[in-house]
Design a protein around this motif. Structure first.
Motif, PDB file in Angstrom:
ATOM      1  N   GLY A 252       0.858  -1.174   0.023  1.00  0.00           N
ATOM      2  CA  GLY A 252      -0.052  -0.006  -0.122  1.00  0.00           C
ATOM      3  C   GLY A 252       0.673   1.332  -0.110  1.00  0.00           C
ATOM      4  O   GLY A 252       0.323   2.273  -0.372  1.00  0.00           O
ATOM      5  N   ARG A 253       1.946   1.231   0.289  1.00  0.00           N
ATOM      6  CA  ARG A 253       2.837   2.188   0.295  1.00  0.00           C
ATOM      7  C   ARG A 253       3.610   2.661  -1.115  1.00  0.00           C
ATOM      8  O   ARG A 253       3.813   1.690  -1.846  1.00  0.00           O
ATOM      9  CB  ARG A 253       4.294   1.981   1.290  1.00  0.00           C
ATOM     10  N   THR A 254       3.625   3.712  -1.573  1.00  0.00           N
ATOM     11  CA  THR A 254       4.461   4.366  -2.711  1.00  0.00           C
ATOM     12  C   THR A 254       5.918   4.285  -2.518  1.00  0.00           C
ATOM     13  O   THR A 254       6.300   4.891  -1.635  1.00  0.00           O
ATOM     14  CB  THR A 254       3.745   5.614  -3.179  1.00  0.00           C
ATOM     15  N   ASP A 276      10.941 -12.347  -0.291  1.00  0.00           N
ATOM     16  CA  ASP A 276      12.136 -12.430  -0.385  1.00  0.00           C
ATOM     17  C   ASP A 276      12.831 -12.437  -1.761  1.00  0.00           C
ATOM     18  O   ASP A 276      13.897 -12.230  -2.202  1.00  0.00           O
ATOM     19  CB  ASP A 276      12.876 -13.905   0.366  1.00  0.00           C
ATOM     20  N   GLU A 277      11.981 -12.934  -2.693  1.00  0.00           N
ATOM     21  CA  GLU A 277      12.085 -12.974  -4.290  1.00  0.00           C
ATOM     22  C   GLU A 277      11.916 -11.612  -5.141  1.00  0.00           C
ATOM     23  O   GLU A 277      12.789 -11.268  -5.825  1.00  0.00           O
ATOM     24  CB  GLU A 277      11.381 -14.060  -4.927  1.00  0.00           C
ATOM     25  N   ARG A 278      10.544 -11.243  -4.886  1.00  0.00           N
ATOM     26  CA  ARG A 278      10.542 -10.175  -5.741  1.00  0.00           C
ATOM     27  C   ARG A 278       9.301  -9.122  -5.284  1.00  0.00           C
ATOM     28  O   ARG A 278       8.813  -9.264  -4.030  1.00  0.00           O
ATOM     29  CB  ARG A 278       9.680 -10.784  -7.027  1.00  0.00           C
ATOM     30  N   CYS A 279       9.470  -7.742  -5.679  1.00  0.00           N
ATOM     31  CA  CYS A 279       8.523  -6.924  -5.302  1.00  0.00           C
ATOM     32  C   CYS A 279       7.650  -6.784  -6.434  1.00  0.00           C
ATOM     33  O   CYS A 279       7.913  -6.350  -7.387  1.00  0.00           O
ATOM     34  CB  CYS A 279       9.380  -5.659  -4.991  1.00  0.00           C
ATOM     35  N   ILE A 280       6.205  -6.446  -6.094  1.00  0.00           N
ATOM     36  CA  ILE A 280       5.346  -6.093  -7.079  1.00  0.00           C
ATOM     37  C   ILE A 280       4.821  -4.609  -7.013  1.00  0.00           C
ATOM     38  O   ILE A 280       4.148  -4.414  -5.930  1.00  0.00           O
ATOM     39  CB  ILE A 280       4.369  -7.347  -7.195  1.00  0.00           C
ATOM     40  N   LEU A 281       4.924  -4.001  -8.206  1.00  0.00           N
ATOM     41  CA  LEU A 281       4.457  -2.443  -7.983  1.00  0.00           C
ATOM     42  C   LEU A 281       3.308  -2.288  -8.924  1.00  0.00           C
ATOM     43  O   LEU A 281       3.433  -2.903 -10.216  1.00  0.00           O
ATOM     44  CB  LEU A 281       5.504  -1.576  -8.347  1.00  0.00           C
ATOM     45  N   ALA A 282       2.069  -1.629  -8.473  1.00  0.00           N
ATOM     46  CA  ALA A 282       1.068  -1.281  -9.140  1.00  0.00           C
ATOM     47  C   ALA A 282       1.358   0.072  -9.772  1.00  0.00           C
ATOM     48  O   ALA A 282       1.606   1.120  -9.080  1.00  0.00           O
ATOM     49  CB  ALA A 282      -0.269  -1.253  -8.544  1.00  0.00           C
TER      50      ALA A 282
END
Length: 304
Positions: A252-254, A276-282
């Motif tokens: 929920g954080r930018t 630990d593997e990935r970050c998903i950004l909207a």
């Protein structure tokens, strides 16, 4: 269908093209320029500038490791997933794609690279490429490797591969290619195909392995366009984020996320999942709607 944004001389793109061929994953080829600006990719992936970038509808995958995960999942072949390997194998693959990747590039005589650039690109395109890469090198956090260091380092790497293949068989992990083979292959491919360097003598196992890997080919693929890629994003919604990835307090954080070594351009978006593997950004894009950009965590810096 997997969409691959790439260009012909990109070594990490060759890793993925070959992996698609081996895995039997059909893909759509969208050729991009060798250097930014790449307006359609900037729209989809934000500031991320490395090539290749892969796409499945409204999900955008940055970094060849995450793309390999997608290919492994589509093919049902865990051996292609870099994160499924044991710690020692992951460390070796990281070295192949880090220190030894740079040794491969730096060990090529500059005149060979220039010859290839000016034969493959327009004069303006070649100068743009050189100017762009000079800027990347200037801002990189990596210590530049001198050619006198790179040549023996890469030769030692090939001799290690020779010993490894003597013990392991047809491929680095045994009787079938695994992620480690593709991580090792594309640096030698770059030296030979882009750098115009002959296969060093006295390495029969490496030479045979290289030909065996090359023979895999790129599999079933079709030529697509920028418009096809943007339409795929616009006409689809991002896939559901696994519940386990939604538990992190940063959801929920930018934030912004960027590589920690070179090409330090950041992608900004709202965290919808992280582990630990990935970050998903909207990200909300003009003309392509809402997309989810998948970026690795290891080797990247997160701020915000």
């Amino acid at each position: 269908m997997l969409i691959l944004h790439h260009y012909s001389m990109s070594p990490f793109s060759e890793k993925i093209r070959l992996m698609c061929g081996y895995a039997g994953v059909e893909w759509l080829s969208v050729t991009t320029t060798e250097a930014p600006p790449r307006p359609h990719l900037e729209k989809l992936a934000g500031g991320y500038r490395r090539i290749p970038v892969a796409q499945d509808g409204a999900d955008i995958f940055c970094d060849s490791r995450l793309i390999a995960v997608e290919i492994a999942g589509a093919a049902g072949n865990a051996d292609l997933n870099p994160y499924a390997a044991d710690a020692a194998t992951r460390e070796l693959a990281d070295r192949y794609e880090g220190e030894l990747f740079w040794a491969a590039i730096t060990s090529i005589p500059p005149s060979r690279i220039l010859r290839k650039l000016f034969s493959e690109l327009t004069i303006g395109g070649a100068f743009r490429f050189l100017k762009d890469r000079a800027g990347v090198a200037k801002n990189a956090r990596l210590k530049p490797m001198a050619r006198k260091e790179a040549v023996p380092l890469y030769q030692a790497h090939l001799e290690n591969l020779e010993r490894h293949l003597t013990d392991s068989g047809d491929f680095l992990a045994g009787s079938a290619p695994a992620h480690l083979d593709f991580a090792a292959y594309h640096t030698l491919w770059f030296k030979r195909v882009v750098g115009g360097q002959p296969m060093p003598g006295g390495l029969p196992q490496v030479a045979t392995w290289y030909e065996r890997m090359s023979a895999i080919g790129h599999g079933s693929h079709h030529v697509g366009s920028v418009e096809d890629a943007l339409a795929a994003a616009r006409d689809n919604t991002p896939r559901p984020v696994p519940e386990a990835m939604r538990a992190d307090p940063r959801v929920g954080r930018t934030i912004s996320i960027m590589p920690g070594d070179y090409a330090l351009d950041a992608t900004e978006g709202v965290v919808v999942g992280i582990d630990d593997e990935r970050c998903i950004l909207a990200r909300e894009t003009e003309g392509a709607g809402k997309v989810h950009v998948h970026l690795p965590v290891a080797g990247f810096e997160i701020s915000g």
